[in-house]
Design an enzyme around this catalytic site. Structure first.
Site, PDB file in Angstrom:
ATOM      1  N   CYS A 254      -5.153  -4.448  10.524  1.00  0.00           N
ATOM      2  CA  CYS A 254      -6.036  -3.350  10.947  1.00  0.00           C
ATOM      3  C   CYS A 254      -7.468  -3.868  10.850  1.00  0.00           C
ATOM      4  CB  CYS A 254      -5.825  -2.096  10.102  1.00  0.00           C
ATOM      5  SG  CYS A 254      -4.118  -1.554  10.129  1.00  0.00           S
ATOM      6  N   PRO A 257     -13.344  -3.515  13.874  1.00  0.00           N
ATOM      7  CA  PRO A 257     -14.037  -4.533  14.682  1.00  0.00           C
ATOM      8  C   PRO A 257     -14.325  -5.853  13.950  1.00  0.00           C
ATOM      9  CG  PRO A 257     -15.615  -2.923  13.878  1.00  0.00           C
ATOM     10  CD  PRO A 257     -14.275  -2.486  13.364  1.00  0.00           C
ATOM     11  N   GLY A 258     -13.735  -6.080  12.811  1.00  0.00           N
ATOM     12  CA  GLY A 258     -13.844  -7.403  12.208  1.00  0.00           C
ATOM     13  C   GLY A 258     -14.849  -7.525  11.071  1.00  0.00           C
ATOM     14  N   ASP A 322      -6.610  -2.693   5.680  1.00  0.00           N
ATOM     15  CA  ASP A 322      -7.694  -1.696   5.753  1.00  0.00           C
ATOM     16  C   ASP A 322      -7.149  -0.585   6.649  1.00  0.00           C
ATOM     17  OD1 ASP A 322     -10.151  -0.529   5.469  1.00  0.00           O
ATOM     18  OD2 ASP A 322     -11.126  -1.758   6.993  1.00  0.00           O
ATOM     19  N   CYS A 375     -11.221   4.244   3.977  1.00  0.00           N
ATOM     20  CA  CYS A 375     -12.531   4.884   3.809  1.00  0.00           C
ATOM     21  C   CYS A 375     -12.291   6.396   3.746  1.00  0.00           C
ATOM     22  CB  CYS A 375     -13.513   4.489   4.898  1.00  0.00           C
ATOM     23  SG  CYS A 375     -12.915   4.773   6.557  1.00  0.00           S
TER      24      CYS A 375
END
Ligand SMILES: C[S@@+](CC[C@H](N)C(=O)[O-])C[C@H]1O[C@@H](n2cnc3c(N)ncnc32)[C@H](O)[C@@H]1O
Length: 430
Positions: A254, A257-258, A322, A375
């Site tokens: 996951c 965007p890196g 993540d 998050c």
């Protein structure tokens, strides 16, 4: 040269896409930003994010000013009026300019006949501004959150839910992650000082710097050369907790965007990283970020629940998961989450997270480390998720630095000048 576009109508369109079509601001705004000036980028952001932050108050005020709400194809003008009222309450734009620009938005939206209506509503608001704001405060919840979410936060945090909600309603601070392959955080702080950008170091994360005022990335020393990345300090905790080492094989699952893929490689540039994400569009951004930072990883599109489709069968020394989550820890950065998420999403997300965890666990080597992060600030996705995982997998052990068997994981809540809400658990395989 005068702009040929009208920014208020563009903002109203973006808000319509979010609230009527369920798209996220982070999907809608980047495409628009390619066609507007730098100065307008900041204003567009302020208008769209501000409206999302204060939506219940603005809705209530409009309901007092208009007998019938605008519906169907005219809905966009409801949001144009909202943008107008937001400017009058929350920005320093002179009232006459805010009014004129908003009313002219009707021309760009090809309904000049609605100019009179929009002008009339905004002028009526101006006349009653103080009184309407006071009455709105008495009628709506000052917390500006949907009821279901407020209740979940209150239940999970009976003692400090108010601090969380307050932090969610603020504009977020801008955090940098200094690329340790180029500079220490101390060295980069000096470069910021030379560029007259006020900032301070963080005590708990070695590469984190907080800017006292957000600025454009183009003004950051060496941004193009990969000296620094925009990343909240809580997010920086993930790769730190993973403790990647050179030569190890690491799965970043996951990954798009890196943000964390590149952090892993800054810590261990010779590690072999495989970055996987299900979203083909978002995965392009992993490659862009790797290029800017001149780092290398193998990047693939894939579903975390089906690793046999993209993994070669090898096991990894470390895995960072993540996980897709409710993002309830980052509401201050994405206030549209409050209106896009539904109560029932939480159970569905928790199921998806447990499916990915179970699917990926066999791909971790014996004695290997898996960091699970979200998050989110909701226990269902965090401590309860890991507790259930530990019950299902007798070969999984929780590292003592992230909680106890009874309450696994480290839960961070959003703080006004601190980091985002985040959760981490570090597991090892016995
Ligand atoms: C929290 S974001 C990842 C942020 C990223 N790790 C970073 O630091 O930049 C969660 C990601 O999970 C991806 N995702 C959602 N469902 C997935 C699945 N079944 N398999 C793989 N990736 C998935 C989403 O596309 C999204 O990019």
């Amino acid at each position: 040269m005068k702009n040929t576009y009208n920014l208020r109508s563009i903002a109203a369109k973006a808000i319509t896409q979010v609230l009527e079509q369920g798209q996220s601001l982070s999907a809608v705004i980047p495409e628009i930003q390619q066609r507007i000036s730098d100065k307008d980028k900041a204003l567009l952001q302020e208008l769209c994010f501000g409206v999302m932050r204060t939506l219940p108050q603005l809705e209530w005020i409009i309901s007092q000013l208009m007998a019938k709400p605008l519906k169907g194809k005219q809905r966009i003008f409801h949001y144009l009026i909202m943008v107008g009222i937001y400017q009058l309450i929350y920005t320093r734009i002179p009232a006459h300019a805010a009014l004129a620009e908003t009313v002219n938005g009707a021309i760009n939206l090809k309904r000049p006949q609605l100019k009179g209506l929009i002008n009339g509503v905004l002028r009526q608001f101006q006349r009653q501004q103080q009184e309407l704001i006071e009455r709105a405060n008495n009628h709506i919840s000052q917390y500006l959150h949907p009821k279901w979410l407020l209740e979940r936060i209150q239940k999970a945090y009976p003692h400090n839910w108010q601090n969380i909600v307050d932090a969610n309603n603020q504009k977020p601070p801008m955090w940098l992650r200094v690329n340790q392959l180029h500079h220490t955080a101390n060295e980069y702080l000096v470069l910021l000082e030379e560029a007259s950008i006020e900032a301070e170091l963080d005590k708990s994360h070695p590469n984190a710097i907080r800017l006292l005022n957000p600025c454009s990335v183009n003004t950051l020393p060496g941004f193009d050369k990969g000296w620094v990345t925009i990343q909240d300090r809580s997010a920086q905790g993930c790769a730190e907790l993973l403790t990647p080492c050179n030569e190890e094989s690491i799965l970043d699952l996951c990954a798009a965007p890196g943000g964390k893929t590149t952090h892993i490689l800054e810590i261990a540039p010779k590690s072999k990283v495989l970055a996987i994400d299900i979203d083909e569009q978002r995965i392009k951004r992993v490659n862009e970020n790797l290029q800017r930072l001149k780092l290398h990883a193998v990047v693939k599109t894939g579903d975390g629940r089906l690793p046999h489709e993209w993994a070669t069968g090898e096991q990894f020394d470390r895995i960072l998961l993540d996980a897709p989550c409710s993002a309830t820890g980052v509401i201050r950065r994405h206030p549209d989450i409050k209106w896009l998420r539904r109560n029932e999403d939480i159970e569905q997300l928790a199921t998806l997270q447990s499916e990915i965890l179970d699917a990926i666990w066999p791909y971790l080597k014996k004695n290997g480390t898996l960091v699970y992060a979200t998050c989110s600030i909701l226990p269902q996705e965090n401590s309860e998720q890991i507790k259930a995982f530990l019950e299902r997998h007798s070969d999984a052990e929780l590292s003592s630095e992230t909680g106890t068997q009874e309450k696994p994981g480290t839960q961070i809540i959003p703080e006004i000048t601190g980091g985002d809400g985040f959760f981490y658990a570090r597991l090892t395989k016995q």
